[in-house]
Design an enzyme around this catalytic site. Structure first.
Site, PDB file in Angstrom:
ATOM      1  N   GLY A  10       0.812  -1.164   0.166  1.00 52.13           N
ATOM      2  CA  GLY A  10       0.170  -0.157  -0.005  1.00 52.13           C
ATOM      3  C   GLY A  10       0.728   1.160  -0.169  1.00 52.13           C
ATOM      4  N   GLY A  13      -0.131   4.872  -0.943  1.00 50.35           N
ATOM      5  CA  GLY A  13      -1.367   5.754  -0.283  1.00 50.35           C
ATOM      6  C   GLY A  13      -1.037   6.827   0.453  1.00 50.35           C
ATOM      7  N   GLN A  14      -1.807   7.617   1.262  1.00 48.12           N
ATOM      8  CA  GLN A  14      -1.548   8.905   1.987  1.00 48.12           C
ATOM      9  C   GLN A  14      -0.193   8.813   2.952  1.00 48.12           C
ATOM     10  OE1 GLN A  14      -4.117  10.154   4.755  1.00 48.12           O
ATOM     11  NE2 GLN A  14      -3.348  12.358   4.853  1.00 48.12           N
ATOM     12  N   LEU A  15      -0.121   7.557   3.723  1.00 47.64           N
ATOM     13  CA  LEU A  15       0.877   7.315   4.739  1.00 47.64           C
ATOM     14  C   LEU A  15       2.028   6.786   3.814  1.00 47.64           C
ATOM     15  CD1 LEU A  15      -0.648   5.817   7.679  1.00 47.64           C
ATOM     16  CD2 LEU A  15       0.993   7.561   7.638  1.00 47.64           C
ATOM     17  N   ASP A  36       2.499  -1.864  -4.557  1.00 49.92           N
ATOM     18  CA  ASP A  36       0.920  -1.497  -4.429  1.00 49.92           C
ATOM     19  C   ASP A  36       0.301  -1.991  -5.940  1.00 49.92           C
ATOM     20  OD1 ASP A  36      -1.516   0.040  -4.053  1.00 49.92           O
ATOM     21  OD2 ASP A  36      -0.307   1.624  -3.257  1.00 49.92           O
ATOM     22  N   ASP A  51      -0.590  -7.374  -5.542  1.00 45.11           N
ATOM     23  CA  ASP A  51      -1.551  -7.402  -4.871  1.00 45.11           C
ATOM     24  C   ASP A  51      -1.602  -7.987  -3.554  1.00 45.11           C
ATOM     25  OD1 ASP A  51      -4.343  -7.792  -3.867  1.00 45.11           O
ATOM     26  OD2 ASP A  51      -5.074  -8.595  -5.781  1.00 45.11           O
ATOM     27  N   TYR A 141     -14.462  -0.921   8.270  1.00 44.56           N
ATOM     28  CA  TYR A 141     -13.168  -0.776   8.581  1.00 44.56           C
ATOM     29  C   TYR A 141     -12.674  -0.653   9.964  1.00 44.56           C
ATOM     30  CZ  TYR A 141      -9.075   2.579   8.749  1.00 44.56           C
ATOM     31  OH  TYR A 141      -7.843   3.212   8.775  1.00 44.56           O
ATOM     32  N   LYS A 145     -10.205  -3.494  11.646  1.00 43.27           N
ATOM     33  CA  LYS A 145      -9.071  -3.135  12.607  1.00 43.27           C
ATOM     34  C   LYS A 145      -8.943  -3.782  13.880  1.00 43.27           C
ATOM     35  CE  LYS A 145      -6.667  -0.583   9.442  1.00 43.27           C
ATOM     36  NZ  LYS A 145      -5.366  -1.081   8.965  1.00 43.27           N
TER      37      LYS A 145
HETATM   38  N1  SER Z   1      -8.415   8.327   8.618  1.00 40.09           N
HETATM   39  C1  SER Z   1      -8.980   7.202   8.699  1.00 40.09           C
HETATM   40  C2  SER Z   1     -10.557   7.297   8.060  1.00 40.09           C
HETATM   41  O1  SER Z   1     -11.122   8.510   8.258  1.00 40.09           O
HETATM   42  C3  SER Z   1      -9.230   6.672  10.021  1.00 40.09           C
HETATM   43  O2  SER Z   1      -8.311   5.777  10.393  1.00 40.09           O
HETATM   44  O3  SER Z   1     -11.061   6.424   7.847  1.00 40.09           O
END
Ligand code: SER
Length: 319
Positions: A10, A13-15, A36, A51, A141, A145
């Site tokens: 990933g 992505g943002q991070l 990714d 993947d 989500y 987690k």
């Molecule tokens: N930034 C994430 C979200 O909004 C939270 O883990 O889904």
């Protein structure tokens, strides 16, 4: 120091975008493999199209590069996840199981697994939410987690796998865009302000959420991964705090620099998700165990966001 070879899933992505660069600086570009579903044409370094829900594909990358650590950042986030709940569960869990199994079977010595404030639900104290309350998440989500944190703990207890995890607040950065989260407004608002556009917020003005500046989020990740194993007392996931604010507050701080900026509020389904999350987080355990200390608050983060995004959009106009 042991020679480390890092795989990031990933990574686009943002991070991942920012973490990849920091890990390249720390371990050398040749020792960091970003992966990714697709390659960003601007990416610099080693990259594999991967993947992570495909175990054999993941295994072949791990063996090809003799990977020793995995940062597993693949996930469908809170808001997007609600559009396809079962699919979200499958992707989030399958990719994690593959990472845990490949690590157990092929000698990976450390795994990083991001968790989130989305693990918390209606049953918690909203202010200064503690480390170990009842976890009754409102989104798929969040459910993935909570389950993932427990699987991380299980692999540590049962197989001795060194998995470490943080419950990230909403992450705010200038280098990359978030995708499909509930806290995304807090990035978008800066882009609109710097482009001299007005901003329509999908949350109500007074909705407080825990947030963190990207530099703090990345530093926390690296500090946690660098900490001696015996200092890590939490093997599910650590509460992590940066700052806490509502849309009307970030709007007010941006307006000090961009006085013409305007906002309207049009809450949608993401309001319900935000309402189920904490206002702020108690991260005493992270501070105690591995010395966590955030550096950014709303004011100094806003300065950096506006400055960096102005440079970005100016260059874009010139290019
Ligand atoms: N930034 C994430 C979200 O909004 C939270 O883990 O889904």
């Amino acid at each position: 120091m042991k020679h480390e070879r890092i795989l990031i899933t990933g990574a686009g992505g943002q991070l991942g975008t920012v973490l990849t660069v920091e890990l390249q600086k720390k371990y050398g570009a040749d020792n960091v493999i970003a992966s990714d579903l697709k390659l960003n044409p601007d990416f610099m370094g080693h990259f594999e199209v991967l993947d992570a829900t495909d175990f054999e594909a993941l295994k072949s990358v791990v063996l090809k590069y003799k990977i020793t650590q995995i940062f597993h950042l693949v996930a469908i986030l809170s808001a997007n996840g609600e559009k396809f709940p079962l699919n979200t569960w499958d992707i989030n869990m399958k990719s994690l199981f593959n990472v845990l199994e490949v690590s157990r079977l092929h000698g990976i010595n450390k795994v990083f697994y991001p968790s989130s404030i989305a693990v918390f639900g209606e049953d918690v104290e909203k202010d200064n939410t503690p480390q170990n309350p009842n976890l009754t998440p409102s989104t798929v989500y969040g459910m993935s987690k909570v389950a993932g944190e427990n699987w991380a703990n299980y692999y540590h207890k049962r197989y001795g796998l060194d998995v470490r995890s943080l419950r990230y607040p909403g992450v705010i950065g200038y280098q990359s865009m978030p995708g499909g989260g509930t806290t995304d407004y807090a990035v978008d608002i800066y882009h609109k302000a710097v482009k001299n556009e007005s901003f329509e917020c999908f949350l109500e003005a007074s909705t407080h959420l825990p947030m963190i500046f990207i530099d703090d989020a990345i530093r926390a990740t690296i500090e946690l991964m660098d900490a001696p194993a015996e200092e890590i007392s939490v093997r599910t996931s650590y509460n992590l705090s940066g700052m806490s604010f509502a849309p009307q507050e970030v709007f007010g701080v941006i307006k000090k620099t961009i006085p013409n900026f305007e906002i309207t509020y049009k809450p949608d389904f993401r309001q319900g998700i935000a309402d189920s999350w904490p206002n702020s987080i108690d991260d005493t355990q992270a501070k105690k165990d591995w010395g966590w200390q955030p550096k950014y608050n709303l004011e100094n983060m806003t300065e950096v966001m506006i400055e960096k995004l102005r440079i970005y959009y100016n260059n874009k106009l010139i290019a």
